[in-house]
Design an enzyme around this catalytic site. Sequence first.
Site, PDB file in Angstrom:
ATOM      1  N   CYS A  50      18.738  10.574  90.835  1.00 58.24           N
ATOM      2  CA  CYS A  50      17.962  11.636  90.917  1.00 58.24           C
ATOM      3  C   CYS A  50      16.428  11.439  91.178  1.00 58.24           C
ATOM      4  CB  CYS A  50      17.901  12.236  89.401  1.00 58.24           C
ATOM      5  SG  CYS A  50      17.493  10.968  88.182  1.00 58.24           S
TER       6      CYS A  50
ATOM      7  N   ARG B  64      16.592  20.445  95.293  1.00 56.80           N
ATOM      8  CA  ARG B  64      15.931  20.964  94.091  1.00 56.80           C
ATOM      9  C   ARG B  64      15.200  22.201  94.465  1.00 56.80           C
ATOM     10  NH1 ARG B  64      14.639  17.375  89.972  1.00 56.80           N
ATOM     11  NH2 ARG B  64      14.004  19.392  88.795  1.00 56.80           N
TER      12      ARG B  64
ATOM     13  N   HIS C 214      19.567  17.498  82.005  1.00 48.87           N
ATOM     14  CA  HIS C 214      18.468  17.771  83.252  1.00 48.87           C
ATOM     15  C   HIS C 214      19.561  18.664  84.112  1.00 48.87           C
ATOM     16  CE1 HIS C 214      15.454  17.660  85.783  1.00 48.87           C
ATOM     17  NE2 HIS C 214      15.488  15.976  86.131  1.00 48.87           N
TER      18      HIS C 214
ATOM     19  N   ARG D 292       9.475  21.091  80.617  1.00 47.76           N
ATOM     20  CA  ARG D 292      10.002  19.275  80.558  1.00 47.76           C
ATOM     21  C   ARG D 292       9.599  18.925  79.394  1.00 47.76           C
ATOM     22  NH1 ARG D 292       9.975  14.741  85.328  1.00 47.76           N
ATOM     23  NH2 ARG D 292      11.894  16.255  85.468  1.00 47.76           N
TER      24      ARG D 292
ATOM     25  N   GLN E 256      18.546  19.153  87.985  1.00 50.87           N
ATOM     26  CA  GLN E 256      18.845  18.091  88.799  1.00 50.87           C
ATOM     27  C   GLN E 256      20.288  18.009  89.269  1.00 50.87           C
ATOM     28  OE1 GLN E 256      16.570  15.530  89.631  1.00 50.87           O
ATOM     29  NE2 GLN E 256      18.584  15.232  90.948  1.00 50.87           N
TER      30      GLN E 256
ATOM     31  N   ASP F 202      20.824   6.130  87.810  1.00 51.86           N
ATOM     32  CA  ASP F 202      19.665   6.423  87.331  1.00 51.86           C
ATOM     33  C   ASP F 202      18.945   5.158  86.884  1.00 51.86           C
ATOM     34  OD1 ASP F 202      17.349   8.105  86.609  1.00 51.86           O
ATOM     35  OD2 ASP F 202      18.301   9.032  84.840  1.00 51.86           O
TER      36      ASP F 202
HETATM   37  N1  NVA Z   1      16.718   9.752  83.241  1.00 54.74           N
HETATM   38  C1  NVA Z   1      15.384  10.003  83.640  1.00 54.74           C
HETATM   39  C2  NVA Z   1      15.290  11.245  84.777  1.00 54.74           C
HETATM   40  C3  NVA Z   1      13.717  11.338  85.500  1.00 54.74           C
HETATM   41  C4  NVA Z   1      13.990  12.344  86.556  1.00 54.74           C
HETATM   42  C5  NVA Z   1      14.382  10.212  82.711  1.00 54.74           C
HETATM   43  O1  NVA Z   1      14.580  11.134  81.816  1.00 54.74           O
HETATM   44  O2  NVA Z   1      13.425   9.801  82.539  1.00 54.74           O
HETATM   45  N1   CP Z   2      14.247  13.797  89.658  1.00 57.06           N
HETATM   46  C1   CP Z   2      13.202  14.346  88.842  1.00 57.06           C
HETATM   47  O1   CP Z   2      13.362  15.273  88.139  1.00 57.06           O
HETATM   48  O2   CP Z   2      12.161  13.876  89.282  1.00 57.06           O
HETATM   49  P1   CP Z   2      10.646  14.107  88.658  1.00 57.06           P
HETATM   50  O3   CP Z   2      10.742  13.465  87.538  1.00 57.06           O
HETATM   51  O4   CP Z   2       9.716  13.643  89.840  1.00 57.06           O
HETATM   52  O5   CP Z   2      10.455  15.614  88.270  1.00 57.06           O
END
Ligand code: NVA
Ligand code: CP
Length: 306
Positions: free
Chosen positions: A259, A287, A131, A104, A134, A219
């Site tokens: 998500c 997930r 992502h 990540r 997801q 989101d």
């Molecule tokens: N769009 C959000 C998704 C978190 C799972 C982010 O990137 O923070």
């Molecule tokens: N939806 C998701 O990826 O959640 P986290 O940021 O908690 O991993």
Amino acid sequence: MTVRHFLQFSDFSREEIEYLFVRAHWIKQRFKRYEPYRPLTDRTLAMVFEKHSTRTRVSFEAGMMQLGGNAINLATRDTQLGRGEPIEDVARVITRMVDIVMIRTFEQSIIDRFAENSRVPVINGLTDEYHPCQILGDIFTYVEHRGSIGGRTVAWVGDSNNVCNTWLQAAELLDFRLHVASPEGYEIEAARAQCAGVHLQRFTDPNDAVRGADLVTTDVWTSMGFESETEERKHDFADFQVDAEMMALARPDALFMHCLPAHRGEEVTSEVIDGPHSVVWDEAENRLHAQKALLEYLLIGRVNPA
Ligand code: NVA
Ligand code: CP
């Protein structure tokens, strides 16, 4: 042999994604029956987190252990990455020691550079652009509740972010329509929109995007890495909240997904996220099952269902 990665949803074919849904279902049923399934004994997953996580961390770590393997969590600040070690060197070293890596991070180019220097499969656990895990879990959830997503309409309300970009790739691959309504200045990039062709329809009014949809999703207004824009975004996204009135424009049997983490009272009301259309807890759980299918596929390839 070339190493396969899952860096974007479009790295896999439609047939491969559909295979993963079948495997995820099988793995999930077996897990629910408390029947051990440990094809990844002695395999190790390294998880590199340059941003926060709850779901991704727990689902990958628990999933890997349930499949008989191990997971190592590497937070940037605890490793030499946090002191500037080049990502290419980190990739060369880690991937001599483990069997698979989940990352990540920020720009997609970082995970691309890691993958170019990796001896083992690399999975995108979220970047600024995509992502894919997801959406794998989300569409698996849709399939469980409603059957195939092909030909359906998914409405995305809000920021044209990493999750939205991945929905768009999925729409092209699995042949469904994506309606996107974003505030001015937060629209989908022109190049992406051009590639999507008939699978994408853009709207200025979120009510128009949601009308007749089979699935409504949104989101956070401010994704990780964009925190300095939070106040400005609260103002710009004020008309892009999914509330019961908006949800009522979708099909009567429409699902609502998010998500997570969610900000109730911003992108979605409590009435919707905690209401009858919402499947967000199934979505979060899936997930785990979808990623177990992904780990199995990347590490041992196709298996015949028992
Ligand atoms: N769009 C959000 C998704 C978190 C799972 C982010 O990137 O923070
Ligand atoms: N939806 C998701 O990826 O959640 P986290 O940021 O908690 O991993």
